[in-house]
Design a protein around this motif. Structure first.
Motif, PDB file in Angstrom:
ATOM      1  N   ILE A  63      22.801  49.362 101.933  1.00 43.53           N
ATOM      2  CA  ILE A  63      23.910  48.082 102.178  1.00 43.53           C
ATOM      3  C   ILE A  63      25.349  48.664 101.982  1.00 43.53           C
ATOM      4  O   ILE A  63      26.098  48.343 102.827  1.00 43.53           O
ATOM      5  CB  ILE A  63      23.305  46.989 101.549  1.00 43.53           C
ATOM      6  N   VAL A  64      25.437  49.018 100.683  1.00 43.28           N
ATOM      7  CA  VAL A  64      27.021  49.302 100.473  1.00 43.28           C
ATOM      8  C   VAL A  64      27.513  50.359 101.144  1.00 43.28           C
ATOM      9  O   VAL A  64      28.740  50.091 101.733  1.00 43.28           O
ATOM     10  CB  VAL A  64      26.835  49.621  98.682  1.00 43.28           C
ATOM     11  N   ALA A  65      26.879  51.495 101.303  1.00 44.59           N
ATOM     12  CA  ALA A  65      27.387  52.525 102.076  1.00 44.59           C
ATOM     13  C   ALA A  65      27.784  52.147 103.326  1.00 44.59           C
ATOM     14  O   ALA A  65      28.868  52.527 103.991  1.00 44.59           O
ATOM     15  CB  ALA A  65      26.364  53.712 101.929  1.00 44.59           C
ATOM     16  N   ASN A  66      27.040  51.661 104.084  1.00 40.82           N
ATOM     17  CA  ASN A  66      27.167  51.164 105.463  1.00 40.82           C
ATOM     18  C   ASN A  66      27.996  50.006 105.807  1.00 40.82           C
ATOM     19  O   ASN A  66      28.781  50.174 106.882  1.00 40.82           O
ATOM     20  CB  ASN A  66      25.863  51.059 106.242  1.00 40.82           C
ATOM     21  N   ALA A  67      28.306  49.125 104.694  1.00 41.25           N
ATOM     22  CA  ALA A  67      29.304  48.160 104.705  1.00 41.25           C
ATOM     23  C   ALA A  67      30.557  48.827 104.507  1.00 41.25           C
ATOM     24  O   ALA A  67      31.535  48.483 105.393  1.00 41.25           O
ATOM     25  CB  ALA A  67      28.909  47.302 103.764  1.00 41.25           C
ATOM     26  N   ILE A  68      30.636  49.597 103.758  1.00 43.58           N
ATOM     27  CA  ILE A  68      32.124  50.518 103.682  1.00 43.58           C
ATOM     28  C   ILE A  68      32.504  51.059 104.764  1.00 43.58           C
ATOM     29  O   ILE A  68      33.412  51.254 105.258  1.00 43.58           O
ATOM     30  CB  ILE A  68      32.051  51.162 102.440  1.00 43.58           C
ATOM     31  N   THR A  69      31.232  52.059 105.159  1.00 44.98           N
ATOM     32  CA  THR A  69      31.611  52.960 106.367  1.00 44.98           C
ATOM     33  C   THR A  69      31.839  52.087 107.798  1.00 44.98           C
ATOM     34  O   THR A  69      32.609  52.366 108.739  1.00 44.98           O
ATOM     35  CB  THR A  69      30.367  53.772 106.629  1.00 44.98           C
ATOM     36  N   PHE A  70      31.264  50.793 107.894  1.00 50.13           N
ATOM     37  CA  PHE A  70      31.322  50.067 108.947  1.00 50.13           C
ATOM     38  C   PHE A  70      32.689  49.483 109.035  1.00 50.13           C
ATOM     39  O   PHE A  70      33.353  49.735 109.945  1.00 50.13           O
ATOM     40  CB  PHE A  70      30.327  48.815 108.956  1.00 50.13           C
ATOM     41  N   VAL A  71      33.346  49.128 107.988  1.00 52.30           N
ATOM     42  CA  VAL A  71      34.643  48.782 107.903  1.00 52.30           C
ATOM     43  C   VAL A  71      35.734  49.676 107.942  1.00 52.30           C
ATOM     44  O   VAL A  71      36.586  49.587 109.057  1.00 52.30           O
ATOM     45  CB  VAL A  71      35.175  48.111 106.433  1.00 52.30           C
ATOM     46  N   LEU A  72      35.307  51.029 107.629  1.00 48.34           N
ATOM     47  CA  LEU A  72      36.281  51.984 108.071  1.00 48.34           C
ATOM     48  C   LEU A  72      36.268  52.385 109.509  1.00 48.34           C
ATOM     49  O   LEU A  72      37.317  52.955 110.083  1.00 48.34           O
ATOM     50  CB  LEU A  72      35.878  53.316 107.030  1.00 48.34           C
ATOM     51  N   SER A  73      34.909  52.639 110.131  1.00 49.68           N
ATOM     52  CA  SER A  73      34.617  52.818 111.223  1.00 49.68           C
ATOM     53  C   SER A  73      35.279  51.806 112.189  1.00 49.68           C
ATOM     54  O   SER A  73      36.055  52.302 113.167  1.00 49.68           O
ATOM     55  CB  SER A  73      33.326  53.088 111.641  1.00 49.68           C
ATOM     56  N   CYS A  74      35.322  50.718 111.958  1.00 45.93           N
ATOM     57  CA  CYS A  74      35.705  49.724 112.807  1.00 45.93           C
ATOM     58  C   CYS A  74      37.417  49.834 112.711  1.00 45.93           C
ATOM     59  O   CYS A  74      38.155  49.395 113.679  1.00 45.93           O
ATOM     60  CB  CYS A  74      35.527  48.263 112.341  1.00 45.93           C
ATOM     61  N   SER A  75      38.085  50.159 111.761  1.00 43.04           N
ATOM     62  CA  SER A  75      39.483  50.265 111.516  1.00 43.04           C
ATOM     63  C   SER A  75      39.837  51.500 112.408  1.00 43.04           C
ATOM     64  O   SER A  75      40.754  51.236 113.152  1.00 43.04           O
ATOM     65  CB  SER A  75      39.836  50.485 110.259  1.00 43.04           C
ATOM     66  N   ILE A  76      39.072  52.376 112.314  1.00 41.88           N
ATOM     67  CA  ILE A  76      39.366  53.753 113.277  1.00 41.88           C
ATOM     68  C   ILE A  76      39.225  53.293 114.797  1.00 41.88           C
ATOM     69  O   ILE A  76      40.094  53.590 115.597  1.00 41.88           O
ATOM     70  CB  ILE A  76      38.717  54.935 113.015  1.00 41.88           C
ATOM     71  N   LEU A  77      38.259  52.604 115.137  1.00 41.25           N
ATOM     72  CA  LEU A  77      37.884  51.861 116.477  1.00 41.25           C
ATOM     73  C   LEU A  77      39.091  51.240 116.933  1.00 41.25           C
ATOM     74  O   LEU A  77      39.626  51.338 118.114  1.00 41.25           O
ATOM     75  CB  LEU A  77      36.602  51.510 116.517  1.00 41.25           C
ATOM     76  N   PHE A  78      39.388  50.329 116.207  1.00 41.39           N
ATOM     77  CA  PHE A  78      40.546  49.371 116.394  1.00 41.39           C
ATOM     78  C   PHE A  78      41.873  49.876 116.641  1.00 41.39           C
ATOM     79  O   PHE A  78      42.681  49.645 117.443  1.00 41.39           O
ATOM     80  CB  PHE A  78      40.614  48.531 115.141  1.00 41.39           C
ATOM     81  N   LEU A  79      42.037  50.963 115.775  1.00 48.01           N
ATOM     82  CA  LEU A  79      43.348  51.720 116.082  1.00 48.01           C
ATOM     83  C   LEU A  79      43.299  52.623 117.463  1.00 48.01           C
ATOM     84  O   LEU A  79      44.413  52.929 118.143  1.00 48.01           O
ATOM     85  CB  LEU A  79      43.576  52.677 115.048  1.00 48.01           C
ATOM     86  N   LYS A  80      42.187  53.323 117.615  1.00 45.57           N
ATOM     87  CA  LYS A  80      41.864  53.959 119.109  1.00 45.57           C
ATOM     88  C   LYS A  80      42.126  53.008 120.066  1.00 45.57           C
ATOM     89  O   LYS A  80      42.735  53.429 121.057  1.00 45.57           O
ATOM     90  CB  LYS A  80      40.541  54.494 118.947  1.00 45.57           C
ATOM     91  N   ILE A  81      41.604  51.677 120.230  1.00 39.39           N
ATOM     92  CA  ILE A  81      41.773  50.942 121.320  1.00 39.39           C
ATOM     93  C   ILE A  81      43.125  50.336 121.409  1.00 39.39           C
ATOM     94  O   ILE A  81      43.805  50.365 122.327  1.00 39.39           O
ATOM     95  CB  ILE A  81      40.905  49.660 121.137  1.00 39.39           C
ATOM     96  N   ARG A  82      43.908  50.043 120.181  1.00 42.30           N
ATOM     97  CA  ARG A  82      45.181  49.425 120.071  1.00 42.30           C
ATOM     98  C   ARG A  82      46.264  50.448 120.376  1.00 42.30           C
ATOM     99  O   ARG A  82      47.036  50.027 121.186  1.00 42.30           O
ATOM    100  CB  ARG A  82      45.513  48.771 118.845  1.00 42.30           C
ATOM    101  N   HIS A  83      46.152  51.890 120.048  1.00 45.42           N
ATOM    102  CA  HIS A  83      46.946  52.686 120.222  1.00 45.42           C
ATOM    103  C   HIS A  83      46.744  53.896 121.243  1.00 45.42           C
ATOM    104  O   HIS A  83      47.013  54.932 121.405  1.00 45.42           O
ATOM    105  CB  HIS A  83      47.478  53.493 119.262  1.00 45.42           C
ATOM    106  N   LYS A  84      45.779  53.334 122.179  1.00 44.17           N
ATOM    107  CA  LYS A  84      45.512  54.296 123.266  1.00 44.17           C
ATOM    108  C   LYS A  84      46.433  54.933 123.868  1.00 44.17           C
ATOM    109  O   LYS A  84      46.192  55.980 124.416  1.00 44.17           O
ATOM    110  CB  LYS A  84      43.970  53.841 124.069  1.00 44.17           C
ATOM    111  N   ASP A  85      47.055  54.111 124.426  1.00 44.52           N
ATOM    112  CA  ASP A  85      48.582  54.343 125.276  1.00 44.52           C
ATOM    113  C   ASP A  85      49.390  55.407 124.328  1.00 44.52           C
ATOM    114  O   ASP A  85      50.186  55.858 125.223  1.00 44.52           O
ATOM    115  CB  ASP A  85      49.225  53.295 126.021  1.00 44.52           C
TER     116      ASP A  85
END
Length: 92
Positions: A63-85
Motif C-alpha cells: 500500500i505505502v510503496a504503491n501510493a507513493i509511486t502512484f503520486v510520483l508517476s501521476c506527477s510525471i504523467l501530468f507533466l508529460k501531458i501538460r508540457h508535450k508541446d
C-alpha cells in the motif's frame, strides 16, 4: 517483522526510491522528451492496480510503496501531458 515482510518492505522502498530522481528531474526541467506517454500511462494504471491489490490484502508495504509511486508517476504523467508541446525546450 518477519523475514517475508522485511523482503517486501525493502523491495517496496527501493522501487519507490527509484522514481524520485526521475520525478525531481521532470519537475525541475519540465523536459520530458525522452518519456513515453503510453509507457507512463500503462505504468501508472499498473501501479494503481497494485495499490488496490495491497489495500484488498491489507498489506502495508504494498500500500505505502504503491501510493507513493502512484503520486510520483501521476506527477510525471501530468507533466508529460501538460508540457508535450514544449518538451524539447526545458525551462531554466
Amino acid at each position: 517483522m518477519d523475514f517475508i515482510n522485511t523482503i517486501g518492505t525493502v523491495a517496496a522502498t527501493l522501487t519507490t526510491l527509484a522514481f524520485l530522481p526521475q520525478a525531481w528531474r521532470s519537475w525541475r526541467t519540465r523536459n520530458l522528451a525522452g518519456v513515453s506517454l503510453a509507457m507512463y500511462g500503462f505504468f501508472t494504471l499498473g501501479v494503481f492496480l497494485w495499490l488496490v491489490y495491497g489495500i484488498l490484502l491489507s498489506q502495508w508495504p504494498i500500500i505505502v510503496a504503491n501510493a507513493i509511486t502512484f503520486v510520483l508517476s501521476c506527477s510525471i504523467l501530468f507533466l508529460k501531458i501538460r508540457h508535450k508541446d514544449v518538451s524539447h525546450h526545458p525551462h531554466p
